[in-house]
Motif scaffolding. Sequence first.
Motif, PDB file in Angstrom:
ATOM      1  N   ILE A   5       1.072  -1.132  -0.169  1.00 29.03           N
ATOM      2  CA  ILE A   5       0.220   0.050  -0.223  1.00 29.03           C
ATOM      3  C   ILE A   5       0.832   1.445  -0.006  1.00 29.03           C
ATOM      4  N   GLY A   6       0.840   2.597  -0.399  1.00 29.27           N
ATOM      5  CA  GLY A   6       1.319   3.165  -1.177  1.00 29.27           C
ATOM      6  C   GLY A   6       2.723   3.129  -2.106  1.00 29.27           C
ATOM      7  N   ASP A   7       2.379   1.808  -2.867  1.00 30.51           N
ATOM      8  CA  ASP A   7       3.724   2.005  -3.668  1.00 30.51           C
ATOM      9  C   ASP A   7       3.318   2.609  -5.056  1.00 30.51           C
ATOM     10  N   GLU A   8       3.906   3.518  -5.616  1.00 32.56           N
ATOM     11  CA  GLU A   8       3.299   3.816  -6.819  1.00 32.56           C
ATOM     12  C   GLU A   8       4.523   3.022  -8.054  1.00 32.56           C
ATOM     13  N   ILE A   9       3.277   2.852  -9.311  1.00 30.56           N
ATOM     14  CA  ILE A   9       3.255   2.015  -9.357  1.00 30.56           C
ATOM     15  C   ILE A   9       2.634   2.422 -11.887  1.00 30.56           C
ATOM     16  N   LYS A  10       3.194   1.787 -12.671  1.00 27.35           N
ATOM     17  CA  LYS A  10       2.682   2.475 -13.408  1.00 27.35           C
ATOM     18  C   LYS A  10       1.938   1.441 -14.260  1.00 27.35           C
ATOM     19  N   VAL A  11       0.565   1.684 -14.551  1.00 29.91           N
ATOM     20  CA  VAL A  11      -0.303   0.737 -15.392  1.00 29.91           C
ATOM     21  C   VAL A  11      -0.348   0.946 -16.514  1.00 29.91           C
ATOM     22  N   LYS A  12      -1.358   0.063 -17.491  1.00 30.37           N
ATOM     23  CA  LYS A  12      -1.699   0.419 -18.444  1.00 30.37           C
ATOM     24  C   LYS A  12      -3.528  -0.202 -18.155  1.00 30.37           C
ATOM     25  N   ILE A  13      -3.760   1.420 -19.175  1.00 32.70           N
ATOM     26  CA  ILE A  13      -5.291   0.779 -19.000  1.00 32.70           C
ATOM     27  C   ILE A  13      -5.968  -0.449 -20.279  1.00 32.70           C
ATOM     28  N   PHE A  14      -6.819  -1.298 -20.043  1.00 35.14           N
ATOM     29  CA  PHE A  14      -6.820  -2.490 -20.559  1.00 35.14           C
ATOM     30  C   PHE A  14      -8.533  -2.672 -21.006  1.00 35.14           C
ATOM     31  N   GLU A  15      -8.947  -2.276 -20.548  1.00 38.38           N
ATOM     32  CA  GLU A  15     -10.326  -2.458 -19.824  1.00 38.38           C
ATOM     33  C   GLU A  15     -11.124  -1.077 -19.302  1.00 38.38           C
ATOM     34  N   ILE A  16     -12.122  -0.916 -20.099  1.00 41.63           N
ATOM     35  CA  ILE A  16     -12.794   0.716 -19.523  1.00 41.63           C
ATOM     36  C   ILE A  16     -14.641   0.946 -19.856  1.00 41.63           C
ATOM     37  N   ASP A  17     -15.375   0.780 -18.248  1.00 41.45           N
ATOM     38  CA  ASP A  17     -16.815   0.934 -18.320  1.00 41.45           C
ATOM     39  C   ASP A  17     -17.086   2.007 -18.319  1.00 41.45           C
ATOM     40  N   HIS A  18     -17.832   3.164 -19.074  1.00 42.58           N
ATOM     41  CA  HIS A  18     -17.974   4.153 -18.573  1.00 42.58           C
ATOM     42  C   HIS A  18     -19.247   4.371 -18.241  1.00 42.58           C
ATOM     43  N   GLU A  19     -20.773   3.202 -18.180  1.00 41.84           N
ATOM     44  CA  GLU A  19     -21.788   3.338 -17.478  1.00 41.84           C
ATOM     45  C   GLU A  19     -21.435   2.778 -15.718  1.00 41.84           C
ATOM     46  N   LYS A  20     -21.028   1.986 -15.668  1.00 38.74           N
ATOM     47  CA  LYS A  20     -20.259   1.897 -14.378  1.00 38.74           C
ATOM     48  C   LYS A  20     -19.339   2.636 -13.452  1.00 38.74           C
ATOM     49  N   GLU A  21     -18.895   3.075 -14.556  1.00 30.06           N
ATOM     50  CA  GLU A  21     -17.074   3.949 -14.471  1.00 30.06           C
ATOM     51  C   GLU A  21     -15.816   2.644 -13.480  1.00 30.06           C
ATOM     52  N   ARG A  22     -16.329   1.875 -14.231  1.00 30.66           N
ATOM     53  CA  ARG A  22     -14.473   1.241 -14.108  1.00 30.66           C
ATOM     54  C   ARG A  22     -13.754   0.849 -14.982  1.00 30.66           C
ATOM     55  N   VAL A  23     -12.596   0.995 -15.120  1.00 27.40           N
ATOM     56  CA  VAL A  23     -11.574   0.547 -14.992  1.00 27.40           C
ATOM     57  C   VAL A  23     -10.623  -0.209 -15.296  1.00 27.40           C
ATOM     58  N   SER A  24      -9.866  -1.391 -15.208  1.00 29.58           N
ATOM     59  CA  SER A  24      -8.796  -2.253 -15.010  1.00 29.58           C
ATOM     60  C   SER A  24      -7.914  -1.865 -15.847  1.00 29.58           C
ATOM     61  N   VAL A  25      -6.944  -2.672 -15.426  1.00 29.67           N
ATOM     62  CA  VAL A  25      -5.495  -1.693 -15.242  1.00 29.67           C
ATOM     63  C   VAL A  25      -4.625  -3.096 -15.193  1.00 29.67           C
ATOM     64  N   SER A  26      -3.274  -3.137 -15.525  1.00 30.78           N
ATOM     65  CA  SER A  26      -2.412  -3.779 -16.420  1.00 30.78           C
ATOM     66  C   SER A  26      -0.871  -3.689 -15.693  1.00 30.78           C
ATOM     67  N   ILE A  27      -0.322  -4.607 -14.991  1.00 33.69           N
ATOM     68  CA  ILE A  27       0.892  -4.244 -15.370  1.00 33.69           C
ATOM     69  C   ILE A  27       2.349  -5.241 -16.038  1.00 33.69           C
ATOM     70  N   LYS A  28       1.299  -6.389 -15.796  1.00 31.62           N
ATOM     71  CA  LYS A  28       2.195  -7.341 -17.069  1.00 31.62           C
ATOM     72  C   LYS A  28       2.062  -6.801 -18.727  1.00 31.62           C
ATOM     73  N   ARG A  29       0.996  -5.872 -19.238  1.00 30.34           N
ATOM     74  CA  ARG A  29       0.743  -5.782 -20.551  1.00 30.34           C
ATOM     75  C   ARG A  29       2.110  -4.253 -21.146  1.00 30.34           C
ATOM     76  N   LEU A  30       2.422  -4.000 -19.982  1.00 29.72           N
ATOM     77  CA  LEU A  30       3.740  -2.527 -20.482  1.00 29.72           C
ATOM     78  C   LEU A  30       4.649  -3.767 -20.872  1.00 29.72           C
ATOM     79  N   LYS A  31       4.980  -4.996 -20.992  1.00 30.38           N
ATOM     80  CA  LYS A  31       5.487  -5.794 -21.227  1.00 30.38           C
ATOM     81  C   LYS A  31       4.918  -7.060 -22.405  1.00 30.38           C
ATOM     82  N   VAL A  32       6.101  -7.318 -23.212  1.00 30.04           N
ATOM     83  CA  VAL A  32       5.823  -7.987 -23.970  1.00 30.04           C
ATOM     84  C   VAL A  32       5.841  -9.581 -23.712  1.00 30.04           C
ATOM     85  N   ASP A  33       4.068 -10.390 -23.950  1.00 21.14           N
ATOM     86  CA  ASP A  33       4.116 -11.679 -24.303  1.00 21.14           C
ATOM     87  C   ASP A  33       5.041 -12.470 -24.199  1.00 21.14           C
ATOM     88  N   PRO A  34       5.449 -13.177 -22.922  1.00 19.63           N
ATOM     89  CA  PRO A  34       6.717 -13.806 -23.230  1.00 19.63           C
ATOM     90  C   PRO A  34       6.433 -15.796 -24.400  1.00 19.63           C
TER      91      PRO A  34
END
Length: 258
Positions: free
Chosen positions: A57-86
């Motif tokens: 808790i409190g860590d600053e992290i870099k994330v990538k948004i990959f799913e947005i739901d404007h109606e429900k105002e929800r956002v899904s983010v990812s760390i792993k997608r910042l890197k190439v799929d191995p």
Amino acid sequence: RKKEFWKNVKDGQVLYGFVRNITDYGAFVDLGGVDGFLYLNEITWGRITHPKEYLRIGDEIKVKIFEIDHEKERVSVSIKRLKVDPWEKIEEKYPKDSKVRGKVVGVVDYGVFVELEQGVEGLLHVTEMSWDRKVRNPSKMVNKGDWLDLVVLDFDKEKRRISLGKKQLMPEPWDELERQYPPGSIVKGRVKNFTDFGMFVGIGDGIDGLIHISEISWSRRKKAIADTYKKGVSVEALVLNVDKTQKKFSLSLKRLKQ
């Protein structure tokens, strides 16, 4: 800030945020007025059981948004997608028959899971661990954390599966047996068990030789084998035949007494 976020947010956008809360299945990340949810399986391409292995808790992290739901105002983010799929170029990195080195990350009844790199694990099935077909317990051969030299037997990119082998790096005992004990040579071993048609003699490396009941004695009297020989007794026998294909090693006792 919240209105500004929803006005400008885009799929694939990369942002910095702070870990606000951690649960068993992921973490809430403050993206600036809006919380994005980081699912457990979006933290790393590698093996993970709890977010706390990577986050606090409190860590600053870099994330990538990959799913947005404007109606429900929800956002899904990812760390792993910042890197190439191995697994993207798996056929180039781990071609069939190539030699690899990996770390044991899991031991189960049917084999061992080996991590070749973060996000790429292969299965070393128990039948591929040793030429000895009697090996049935992987935990007696390797431990979690061990490093192993292995061979890639096959892979399925779509199902993200890699089959690995260990015994392929060792000499095939039946090849050695054929060279060491050609027909007519003498071999030493210990009586292992009896059957109605003869007895088996252990030679080593998981190989047993069969002395057929007709090859035990020139005498025609049908005396029980177990009355003459006991388990564990050392015997010498004449090699009659080595069949690599059928994995049969035929021996004779009586022909040493001609």
